[in-house]
Design an enzyme around this catalytic site. Structure first.
Site, PDB file in Angstrom:
ATOM      1  N   GLU A 164       4.494  -4.003  12.872  1.00 59.57           N
ATOM      2  CA  GLU A 164       3.533  -3.170  12.470  1.00 59.57           C
ATOM      3  C   GLU A 164       2.485  -3.847  11.619  1.00 59.57           C
ATOM      4  O   GLU A 164       2.287  -4.517  10.073  1.00 59.57           O
ATOM      5  CB  GLU A 164       4.322  -2.274  11.222  1.00 59.57           C
ATOM      6  CG  GLU A 164       5.796  -1.839  11.965  1.00 59.57           C
ATOM      7  CD  GLU A 164       5.293  -0.273  12.908  1.00 59.57           C
ATOM      8  OE1 GLU A 164       4.360  -0.736  13.173  1.00 59.57           O
ATOM      9  OE2 GLU A 164       6.453  -0.563  13.270  1.00 59.57           O
ATOM     10  N   ASN A 211       1.048  -1.485  -0.215  1.00 63.61           N
ATOM     11  CA  ASN A 211       0.022   0.441  -0.003  1.00 63.61           C
ATOM     12  C   ASN A 211       1.042   1.697   0.142  1.00 63.61           C
ATOM     13  O   ASN A 211       0.330   2.277  -0.174  1.00 63.61           O
ATOM     14  CB  ASN A 211      -0.969  -0.406   1.296  1.00 63.61           C
ATOM     15  CG  ASN A 211       0.158   0.263   2.908  1.00 63.61           C
ATOM     16  OD1 ASN A 211       0.507  -0.215   3.309  1.00 63.61           O
ATOM     17  ND2 ASN A 211      -0.998   0.193   3.548  1.00 63.61           N
ATOM     18  N   CYS A 236      -2.685   1.838   6.147  1.00 60.75           N
ATOM     19  CA  CYS A 236      -2.872   1.825   7.952  1.00 60.75           C
ATOM     20  C   CYS A 236      -4.007   2.535   8.908  1.00 60.75           C
ATOM     21  O   CYS A 236      -4.279   2.069  10.080  1.00 60.75           O
ATOM     22  CB  CYS A 236      -1.990   0.600   8.258  1.00 60.75           C
ATOM     23  SG  CYS A 236      -0.420   1.607   8.370  1.00 60.75           S
TER      24      CYS A 236
HETATM   25  P1  NAD Z   1       0.094  -9.225   4.445  1.00 56.23           P
HETATM   26  O1  NAD Z   1       0.277 -10.023   5.704  1.00 56.23           O
HETATM   27  O2  NAD Z   1      -0.656  -9.896   3.453  1.00 56.23           O
HETATM   28  O3  NAD Z   1       1.359  -9.346   3.501  1.00 56.23           O
HETATM   29  C1  NAD Z   1       1.857  -8.266   3.936  1.00 56.23           C
HETATM   30  C2  NAD Z   1       3.484  -8.467   3.972  1.00 56.23           C
HETATM   31  O4  NAD Z   1       3.869  -9.637   3.828  1.00 56.23           O
HETATM   32  C3  NAD Z   1       3.911  -8.876   1.945  1.00 56.23           C
HETATM   33  O5  NAD Z   1       4.783  -8.299   1.141  1.00 56.23           O
HETATM   34  C4  NAD Z   1       3.833 -10.431   1.499  1.00 56.23           C
HETATM   35  O6  NAD Z   1       4.438 -11.138   0.582  1.00 56.23           O
HETATM   36  C5  NAD Z   1       4.452 -10.808   2.708  1.00 56.23           C
HETATM   37  N1  NAD Z   1       3.635 -11.853   3.477  1.00 56.23           N
HETATM   38  C6  NAD Z   1       2.703 -13.002   3.254  1.00 56.23           C
HETATM   39  N2  NAD Z   1       2.743 -13.812   3.828  1.00 56.23           N
HETATM   40  C7  NAD Z   1       3.497 -14.484   4.507  1.00 56.23           C
HETATM   41  C8  NAD Z   1       4.219 -15.218   4.870  1.00 56.23           C
HETATM   42  N3  NAD Z   1       4.131 -16.589   5.605  1.00 56.23           N
HETATM   43  N4  NAD Z   1       5.915 -15.313   6.405  1.00 56.23           N
HETATM   44  C9  NAD Z   1       6.467 -14.150   5.223  1.00 56.23           C
HETATM   45  N5  NAD Z   1       5.711 -12.915   4.502  1.00 56.23           N
HETATM   46  C10 NAD Z   1       4.375 -13.536   3.884  1.00 56.23           C
HETATM   47  O7  NAD Z   1      -0.507  -8.083   4.129  1.00 56.23           O
HETATM   48  P2  NAD Z   1      -1.368  -7.100   2.857  1.00 56.23           P
HETATM   49  O8  NAD Z   1      -2.937  -7.647   3.247  1.00 56.23           O
HETATM   50  O9  NAD Z   1      -0.918  -7.379   2.016  1.00 56.23           O
HETATM   51  O10 NAD Z   1      -1.273  -5.824   3.715  1.00 56.23           O
HETATM   52  C11 NAD Z   1      -2.604  -5.064   4.098  1.00 56.23           C
HETATM   53  C12 NAD Z   1      -2.125  -5.365   5.178  1.00 56.23           C
HETATM   54  O11 NAD Z   1      -0.975  -4.379   5.879  1.00 56.23           O
HETATM   55  C13 NAD Z   1      -3.589  -4.350   6.075  1.00 56.23           C
HETATM   56  O12 NAD Z   1      -4.279  -5.307   7.426  1.00 56.23           O
HETATM   57  C14 NAD Z   1      -2.933  -3.313   7.218  1.00 56.23           C
HETATM   58  O13 NAD Z   1      -2.886  -2.361   8.215  1.00 56.23           O
HETATM   59  C15 NAD Z   1      -1.131  -3.827   7.162  1.00 56.23           C
HETATM   60  N6  NAD Z   1      -0.998  -2.479   7.501  1.00 56.23           N
HETATM   61  C16 NAD Z   1       0.531  -1.730   8.105  1.00 56.23           C
HETATM   62  C17 NAD Z   1       1.185  -1.425   8.069  1.00 56.23           C
HETATM   63  C18 NAD Z   1       1.575  -0.515   9.515  1.00 56.23           C
HETATM   64  O14 NAD Z   1       2.627   0.095   9.858  1.00 56.23           O
HETATM   65  N7  NAD Z   1       1.191  -0.833  10.444  1.00 56.23           N
HETATM   66  C19 NAD Z   1       1.714  -0.057   6.708  1.00 56.23           C
HETATM   67  C20 NAD Z   1       0.563  -0.963   6.213  1.00 56.23           C
HETATM   68  C21 NAD Z   1      -0.311  -1.908   6.345  1.00 56.23           C
END
Ligand code: NAD
Length: 542
Positions: free
Chosen positions: A267, A171, A301
């Site tokens: 995060e 995002n 987020c």
């Molecule tokens: P996600 O958890 O699906 O993916 C995030 C990252 O993790 C990606 O790079 C993905 O390839 C990787 N990933 C997926 N499965 C994995 C595994 N088993 N092991 C290690 N890595 C893995 O998240 P998303 O749905 O793509 O992103 C949206 C979410 O992220 C929302 O919940 C949002 O609130 C959160 N977010 C939080 C912040 C923050 O700073 N707190 C910032 C941005 C997004």
């Protein structure tokens, strides 16, 4: 290797397919070492067209990338923190110099509106400059009180943890990779970065600029591919893991980090509340709500998904918020004509649509929005404002992560605080009031890593000197500020004695030595207490 900029255009940007392929050649830290792997297409969400592809790395590739970074890091550690700061300043200048090209690349991968690409763009030079200024002093050795005054000494050094793994989401691919990577680098670590598979090119271009600024090759390496394969391999190979993404994946990653006994910061998601008090400037609050709820089509987020407005101003606020929202334009051009861009993929579109349909079927009122807009692009969804959202409906129970917000009236400020805290998350919150002191007072009562008064999120995020992170299901640890750097070091205590070992000298019986030790620690404690009381009295009398 520097990617050459040539003429040609993908969707009116300066980028060509050949240039994106060259960037893909940097994956894994070598120019072509992993290019024969299976490929994954990267698409432009606004049209759904493929713009490039990236290699799907294996576990062995990731292990090799981490080893390469580990081998290169001593060269980086030989560069003093002051010299690293100069490299950071050069990096910030390079990022600014390449602004238009980078903004195009962010939009190309994410489909977001130009103004939202700018928000994440400005964060990176700001963070580089912050850690350039503060890094050297944060990493300097510190004197601490020794065990025994005069005859003993203690000091603390801050050593890098080794190689840091960073897993980032799609995002905000530009700032969410760099905001955690820069302090890790400043602390003298190697970094292996795994961007989301939908948004790899921005990360590759940034690492290329870091190298151009003076970071030795292979200290920072980008690995790409399937999240569970590449992400999991990374957690197993590094010395610290920084994860940004969903709470669901965060649990998997934190569990794996725990098994490996490595430290981590998480995060994660949010269901952020906004509280509008009865003395708030309604027009300001309505504009703030538009920014807070619909920036990056709500795929932020920190964005607001719940608004609690005092009932005496509820109708006026709702009317103003709906009117402001209806002014927004949707689009995906590489200029400032559109206010809101596209969602990232089909999964996000369906999630948003399902949340709105579920709320509508259970009796919620849709005041504006609530529709897909295939006439603009395959993944556009209108900014949507809901009221009367039942507590068992999807947008009440789960993070939507899209352009959807529920607005509810509350009869007292206490009720607003209670409603704001009625969640497992605690990432960001926002309070609107004419009285900033009252706002700060209410902020203290909201259980959240950050609370912004009279702004939705930007004022908190942009305070780079202050820590940012979540409580509860929103995460572990903090980024930004001294905390954002100190997570990447191992504090080491070095203590010494002027009189040899702290046990009984040969001629002194153990019992006598023990009595002496007990008496002297009692005396020391009493002296410290008297000194504390004296300083309290002096402060009071002044
Ligand atoms: P996600 O958890 O699906 O993916 C995030 C990252 O993790 C990606 O790079 C993905 O390839 C990787 N990933 C997926 N499965 C994995 C595994 N088993 N092991 C290690 N890595 C893995 O998240 P998303 O749905 O793509 O992103 C949206 C979410 O992220 C929302 O919940 C949002 O609130 C959160 N977010 C939080 C912040 C923050 O700073 N707190 C910032 C941005 C997004």
């Amino acid at each position: 290797m520097a990617v050459s900029r040539t003429q040609g255009a993908i969707f009116g940007t300066d980028w060509t397919r050949a240039e994106l392929n060259q960037l893909a050649g940097l994956v894994g830290g070598t120019e072509d070492g992993v290019t024969d792997r299976n490929k994954l297409a990267v698409t432009y969400p606004v049209t759904g067209d493929e713009v490039g592809d990236i290699p799907l790395l294996t576990q062995a590739d990731v292990e090799q990338a981490v080893e390469r970074s580990r081998a290169a890091v001593s060269e980086w550690q030989d560069i003093s923190p002051d010299e690293r700061a100069e490299i950071f300043d050069r990096f910030a200048a390079l990022v600014e110099q390449h602004r238009d090209e980078l903004l195009d690349l962010i939009q190309l991968e994410t489909g977001k509106a130009r103004q939202h690409a700018v928000e994440e763009f400005i964060d990176v030079p700001m963070t580089a400059s912050y850690y350039a200024e503060k890094g050297p002093e944060l990493l300097a050795d510190e004197k601490r009180a020794g065990a025994v005054p005069v005859i003993s000494r203690a000091e603390v050094t801050y050593d890098p943890v080794g190689v840091v793994g960073i897993i980032s989401p799609w995002n905000y691919p530009f700032n969410l990779s760099m905001t955690d990577l820069l302090p890790a680098l400043m602390a003298g670590n190697g970094v292996v970065l795994k961007p989301d598979e939908k948004t790899p090119f921005v990360a590759l271009r940034l690492v290329e600029l870091l190298i151009e600024a003076g970071v030795p090759e292979d200290v920072c390496i980008v690995v790409t591919g399937d999240g569970p394969v590449v992400g999991s391999a990374l957690v197993d190979a590094v010395d610290y893991i920084t994860f940004t993404g969903s709470s669901e994946t965060g649990r998997i990653v934190a569990e794996q980090a725990g098994r490996n006994l490595i430290d981590c910061s998480m995060e994660l998601g949010g269901k952020n509340p906004m509280v509008v008090l009865d003395d708030a400037d309604i027009d300001l609050a309505a504009r703030g709500a538009v920014h807070g709820c619909f920036t990056n089509a709500g795929q932020l987020c920190l964005s607001m998904e719940r608004i609690y407005a005092r009932e005496d101003i509820f109708e006026e606020f709702l009317e103003s918020f709906v009117a402001e929202t209806e002014q927004l334009t949707l689009g995906g051009d590489f200029d400032y004509t559109a206010d809101i861009g596209s969602l990232i993929d089909e999964g996000q579109l369906e999630r948003v649509a399902n949340h709105v349909e579920d709320a509508r079927e259970r009796g919620a009122t849709v005041h504006t929005g609530g529709r897909k807009r295939p006439d603009i692009g395959p993944l556009f969804y209108e900014p949507t404002i809901l009221t009367d959202v039942p507590d068992d409906s999807l947008p009440a129970c789960e993070e939507t992560f899209g352009p959807v917000v529920r607005v509810e009236p509350v009869s007292s400020t206490g009720d607003a605080i209670e409603a704001a805290n009625d969640t497992d998350y605690g990432l960001n919150a926002s309070v609107w009031t004419a009285d900033r002191s009252r706002g700060h007072e209410i902020a203290r009562q909201i259980e959240s890593g950050t609370v912004c008064v009279n702004d939705a999120y930007a004022i908190g995020w942009a305070a780079v000197d202050a820590p940012m992170g979540g409580v509860g299901d929103s995460g572990i640890g903090r980024r930004h500020g001294p905390e954002g750097l100190k997570r990447y070091v191992e504090p080491k205590t070095i203590a010494s004695s002027a009189l040899g070992p702290m046990n009984a000298p040969p001629a002194v019986p153990d019992s006598l030595f023990a009595r002496g030790m007990i008496r002297s620690t009692q005396l020391l404690r009493k002296l410290k207490k008297s000194a504390r009381n004296l300083s309290v009295t002096l402060v009071r009398n002044n």
